[in-house]
Design an enzyme around this catalytic site. Sequence first.
Site, PDB file in Angstrom:
ATOM      1  N   ARG A 233       1.085  -5.593  -5.488  1.00 43.78           N
ATOM      2  CA  ARG A 233       1.411  -6.613  -4.753  1.00 43.78           C
ATOM      3  C   ARG A 233       1.493  -7.651  -5.700  1.00 43.78           C
ATOM      4  O   ARG A 233       0.818  -7.788  -6.488  1.00 43.78           O
ATOM      5  CB  ARG A 233       0.342  -7.073  -3.725  1.00 43.78           C
TER       6      ARG A 233
ATOM      7  N   GLY B 130       0.810  -1.185   0.110  1.00 43.76           N
ATOM      8  CA  GLY B 130      -0.143  -0.023   0.061  1.00 43.76           C
ATOM      9  C   GLY B 130       0.912   1.285   0.074  1.00 43.76           C
ATOM     10  O   GLY B 130       1.874   0.960   0.692  1.00 43.76           O
TER      11      GLY B 130
ATOM     12  N   GLY C 190     -10.570  14.949  19.415  1.00 38.75           N
ATOM     13  CA  GLY C 190     -11.363  15.057  20.487  1.00 38.75           C
ATOM     14  C   GLY C 190     -12.891  14.140  20.618  1.00 38.75           C
ATOM     15  O   GLY C 190     -13.982  14.600  20.864  1.00 38.75           O
TER      16      GLY C 190
ATOM     17  N   ASP D   8       5.222  -4.411   6.313  1.00 37.00           N
ATOM     18  CA  ASP D   8       5.592  -5.793   6.715  1.00 37.00           C
ATOM     19  C   ASP D   8       5.686  -6.804   5.674  1.00 37.00           C
ATOM     20  O   ASP D   8       6.441  -7.712   5.568  1.00 37.00           O
ATOM     21  CB  ASP D   8       5.077  -6.265   8.069  1.00 37.00           C
ATOM     22  N   GLY D   9       4.586  -6.861   4.748  1.00 39.42           N
ATOM     23  CA  GLY D   9       4.402  -7.627   3.796  1.00 39.42           C
ATOM     24  C   GLY D   9       5.766  -7.677   2.944  1.00 39.42           C
ATOM     25  O   GLY D   9       6.526  -8.659   2.503  1.00 39.42           O
TER      26      GLY D   9
ATOM     27  N   LYS E 175     -23.353  16.815  26.612  1.00 41.18           N
ATOM     28  CA  LYS E 175     -22.961  17.021  25.275  1.00 41.18           C
ATOM     29  C   LYS E 175     -24.014  16.855  24.264  1.00 41.18           C
ATOM     30  O   LYS E 175     -24.989  15.632  24.297  1.00 41.18           O
ATOM     31  CB  LYS E 175     -21.952  15.852  24.986  1.00 41.18           C
TER      32      LYS E 175
ATOM     33  N   ASP F  70      -0.212   2.847   8.762  1.00 42.05           N
ATOM     34  CA  ASP F  70      -0.725   1.971   9.842  1.00 42.05           C
ATOM     35  C   ASP F  70       0.027   2.225  10.832  1.00 42.05           C
ATOM     36  O   ASP F  70      -0.299   1.761  12.200  1.00 42.05           O
ATOM     37  CB  ASP F  70      -1.160   0.709   9.278  1.00 42.05           C
TER      38      ASP F  70
ATOM     39  N   ASP G 271       2.374   0.162  12.006  1.00 39.52           N
ATOM     40  CA  ASP G 271       2.361  -1.103  12.561  1.00 39.52           C
ATOM     41  C   ASP G 271       3.579  -1.708  12.580  1.00 39.52           C
ATOM     42  O   ASP G 271       3.622  -3.148  12.431  1.00 39.52           O
ATOM     43  CB  ASP G 271       0.939  -1.872  12.282  1.00 39.52           C
TER      44      ASP G 271
ATOM     45  N   ARG H 265      -5.755  -1.195   9.281  1.00 39.86           N
ATOM     46  CA  ARG H 265      -5.758  -2.632   9.282  1.00 39.86           C
ATOM     47  C   ARG H 265      -5.972  -3.108  10.618  1.00 39.86           C
ATOM     48  O   ARG H 265      -6.989  -2.892  11.346  1.00 39.86           O
ATOM     49  CB  ARG H 265      -4.277  -3.245   8.719  1.00 39.86           C
TER      50      ARG H 265
ATOM     51  N   THR I  84       3.929   3.162   5.569  1.00 39.52           N
ATOM     52  CA  THR I  84       2.857   2.603   5.586  1.00 39.52           C
ATOM     53  C   THR I  84       1.982   3.634   6.608  1.00 39.52           C
ATOM     54  O   THR I  84       2.556   4.211   7.716  1.00 39.52           O
ATOM     55  CB  THR I  84       2.401   1.318   6.307  1.00 39.52           C
TER      56      THR I  84
END
Lengths: 328, 328, 328, 328
Positions: free
Chosen positions: C76, C15, C190, C107-108, C218, C132, C134, C176, C130
């Site tokens: 990919r 990605g 917020g 990571d892929g 609220k 993400d 991650d 993900r 990425t």
Amino acid sequence: MDIKINKIGVMTSGGDSPGMNAAIRAVVRTCAFHEIECVGIYRGYQGLIEGDFKQMNARSVNNIINKGGTILKSARSKEFMTKEGRVTAYAKAKEEELDALVVIGGDGSFTGAMVFSQEFDFPVMGIPGTIDNDIYGTSSTLGYDTALNTVVEAIDKIRDTASSHNRLFFVEVMGRDVGYIALNAGVGAGAEEILIPEENLGKERLIESLKRSRLSGKSSSIVVVAEGDKTGENVFELKDYVEENLPEYEVRVSVLGHMQRGGSPSCWDRVLASRMGVKAVESLLEGKTNFMVGIKDTKMVLCPIDKAVKGKTDINLELLRVSDIMTT
Amino acid sequence: MDIKINKIGVMTSGGDSPGMNAAIRAVVRTCAFHEIECVGIYRGYQGLIEGDFKQMNARSVNNIINKGGTILKSARSKEFMTKEGRVTAYAKAKEEELDALVVIGGDGSFTGAMVFSQEFDFPVMGIPGTIDNDIYGTSSTLGYDTALNTVVEAIDKIRDTASSHNRLFFVEVMGRDVGYIALNAGVGAGAEEILIPEENLGKERLIESLKRSRLSGKSSSIVVVAEGDKTGENVFELKDYVEENLPEYEVRVSVLGHMQRGGSPSCWDRVLASRMGVKAVESLLEGKTNFMVGIKDTKMVLCPIDKAVKGKTDINLELLRVSDIMTT
Amino acid sequence: MDIKINKIGVMTSGGDSPGMNAAIRAVVRTCAFHEIECVGIYRGYQGLIEGDFKQMNARSVNNIINKGGTILKSARSKEFMTKEGRVTAYAKAKEEELDALVVIGGDGSFTGAMVFSQEFDFPVMGIPGTIDNDIYGTSSTLGYDTALNTVVEAIDKIRDTASSHNRLFFVEVMGRDVGYIALNAGVGAGAEEILIPEENLGKERLIESLKRSRLSGKSSSIVVVAEGDKTGENVFELKDYVEENLPEYEVRVSVLGHMQRGGSPSCWDRVLASRMGVKAVESLLEGKTNFMVGIKDTKMVLCPIDKAVKGKTDINLELLRVSDIMTT
Amino acid sequence: MDIKINKIGVMTSGGDSPGMNAAIRAVVRTCAFHEIECVGIYRGYQGLIEGDFKQMNARSVNNIINKGGTILKSARSKEFMTKEGRVTAYAKAKEEELDALVVIGGDGSFTGAMVFSQEFDFPVMGIPGTIDNDIYGTSSTLGYDTALNTVVEAIDKIRDTASSHNRLFFVEVMGRDVGYIALNAGVGAGAEEILIPEENLGKERLIESLKRSRLSGKSSSIVVVAEGDKTGENVFELKDYVEENLPEYEVRVSVLGHMQRGGSPSCWDRVLASRMGVKAVESLLEGKTNFMVGIKDTKMVLCPIDKAVKGKTDINLELLRVSDIMTT
């Protein structure tokens, strides 16, 4: 003129403005749509004189609609202001077999186009590209809307700090000798004062107005100053004058400068550029010449290029009044 | 100190920066969460002296996390620099039954907090709020990340017009006597040269470097100049020098000014402000005082406030090298 | 490994994310700086297999530091997951005389790099790209900071209309199977609730919490939902559940989608990409291989690529707590 | 009608849009300028029925010109659709001594205003506030320009990732049963296809057109789909149809949703709102009633409110053609 148009040259000239690339794209793709050739001319008239050309097709203009600046680059050409320069330019145009020229630029560029067209009976069509909105014959020039948003976003940021500190800010904006950007961005940014060349308040009334604003409970103020304004000699001299006469205020100056000329064009400028590019090419194909493409309300119009150059649009007095009322 | 904390005062002091509101919100809500009182102090130390207070609860800070500036306003207080001023301030704090102070500001503000705390044995906690990133004890100050984005977006716009016209632009950015903003925004904006106070190239090497850049095929260049840089007397004098020595370039100057202080904070600054506000209040509740809250990597840390004031972080030499390599 | 590195191939894989172009630029220019060759590989591993290469020099990467996406395109590759595919890839690499590979991806992509390196004893270096965040071994991945700003700006806009109408909004964000984007952007925007895969509240507690939020005064709420969250089957099912159990709320769903992957990178992502590109190339030149470049606090670090792939960073529990306190 | 206007009520009604706050500010300040009273009515007609009023002065509307949403909140009122509801509303208006009403909203809100005015001979004036631009009698409604910029910026981001991956994106945009947003933002974003309710191509021609676009060398495509479009049952069903018939494309769907309704208004929308607010109040003061304020080219105009409600503006066919030419 009864020339069949087979090949069009397109250039950007003078100061650049957001939307120029979108207009180039539109000219190139309209040529492709009508199956005629299109040639990009680099660096405006100077590139025409030097034969700095590039054949363009629909794919040459991929992914430029959202880019500021101009992929064809722009320049001011002193050589083109001479007869000799224009003769060379015409020779290059003939050599390249150009049948017509689309010039994207401001009034200086249109004057050049007009003279060139008259001297050599060469079809030209203008697209108004300038952030200043100082062209007669169109309600909006390419880049003007984007520049207004750039200015308003910058002043929004300045206001954050102005209101945190009870400060007075002078923000100088572009616009050459007209006040369009200052007036519209000033109203849009909620400026307390707007100084434009078209209406000279005088320094004394500025001081009085700022005093009144402070008395009304406002703790900070933004004053938008058009670069062509003559209230002070310049924005820094004006600052000194105000600090002398209103010692309770700390005055800061911001000169927004050339960031106003760049940036990704607004949706309005992109759509306008696309429509103008189509209109310019198709007008040439219909045998029209020596016009500038413009917009009136929601419709495309043509304006004789000499009128576009010489005409004057008066500043919108209603908007000045709106500004006065808003700063009640 | 073994005081039970029942009521905390929070103020913003010195130059404002994006994220200050998010920090105020975090301080107020952390007090609410721990069911202690929170009082907003307007205009920094001056408001403390004048007793310009407002009781705040969780709802007082609705919808401010995304706002630039500071709802508590900020100021520099000459009075607080005198012993007398601080005595009044302490009296007001006692009168309002404040048990501790959270000061959001830069090193000037922290010096004030430190002195105040020592003189009256009064618990204080600092939150670093300044766009300049010139505080020891934290990898990032509130507003720094937002200011970097503001600068980079402005230079992106300037580059549009720079590359359309083969021009050289000098862009002056804030940062007082350190070069953090200039160096990081310069690398982020892909500037050809970055002039910072920490490393003085000298005018001659600037000219040489610009010549080299032109020879390498670059037709336009952006030079980012830190306001504290001493290569020239100032950015305008530098422009004159370059135009004299590189007549082929048209030089334009942009002074970004106070827009760098405002704007909606970046996500980073909002999250950092929220974490710092929690940490500041909870550290006070744990009996800690005279610290500044900071971030190291991904973790909240505390730094003795005197170290924060006196410590010096050296400029990142690696980043200077990255800049050199990028302008190959 | 004792290979002299004369030619490096660079690719983007998996990605895409903002900052990839800035990293490509940095890799290319660092090669130029050290006077070694650099080859761009299009469409990730698939392009390696097909030999889709392009020689690059310092000028090939002009004006891309501020562009989203990747000029080398990404993909990919199923073929690369087979031994046969990798054998072809290696043959192409040898044919092109590549001595090392810089892989910008997630990571892929790193798993692919690791296997390739082991099978053919081929030097590789990873740059984490990425949104993400991650990846183990770095505090920040390229594009993560930009994505957070994109999400926060979108939610700011949604909040305008949410607070005008007393509505409840569910905003699904990317990430993900981890909640970094949701948690940080949720705190930054917020949000009243943040649903992440790492901490499953359960639907009942969500309802209770929303009731409490309404009682506290609220009138509108934003709930940020990570795409990997399992509180409901998906965000639409969750909406139905809430509308059934809280009929006083009108619920609207916003799925931000792929706009989170694009956009001009933030200053942080551009600087990080520049530093990572330099570090990746210079580490290869120093004979290192099979590492991923990362950042810890303000410093560049290397992490063995297998650890980057297999390691797990736990979600920041402190930030979850901050979120709870902020929604007091 | 010969009533002297001493007190005006202002409300926002229906879906909110950027610029509503700027219009409220303008109405309030124009009242202050003419020294008449102004009352804010919360939550549209429902607040009128419930007497949810707030006296407003020039300072009540400080710093809202740049805020999205509406400080007066908005709602749809079922009660006001009944005669009984309107009788109560009228009683409340008399009790508050309101002499006239300024309603900022869309055609539903104007229908309510018209009926109310006729039933009780009560002066009303409409200001068109909706992002959909579906109101007769004005070339632009408040919020439309801002929404176009929001959409175009989102699609710019999506295009980054689309072109990195050779993907096809369907982007659904707002606009109820008209295609203004889709058509203009589609042209502005350079979309390859634009699906609007006003012109149904049919699914087969969509497939053909996408095939043609791929053959012409485009590797990725953006299709903008108006929410009211009927080419497919909805955008997800359309995605399935396309994936079945063009298996070489990976299709992604983005539903931009309510972020289109919020955000800081563009300069155009702020200026337009300011002018409309002035015009609305001053028209009432001149004894006019039952009109909607509009803009034609650069001038303020009035349109009888029943015409504004019933009239239909046809979609701009020229722009459809421009879109076709641009996707050559």
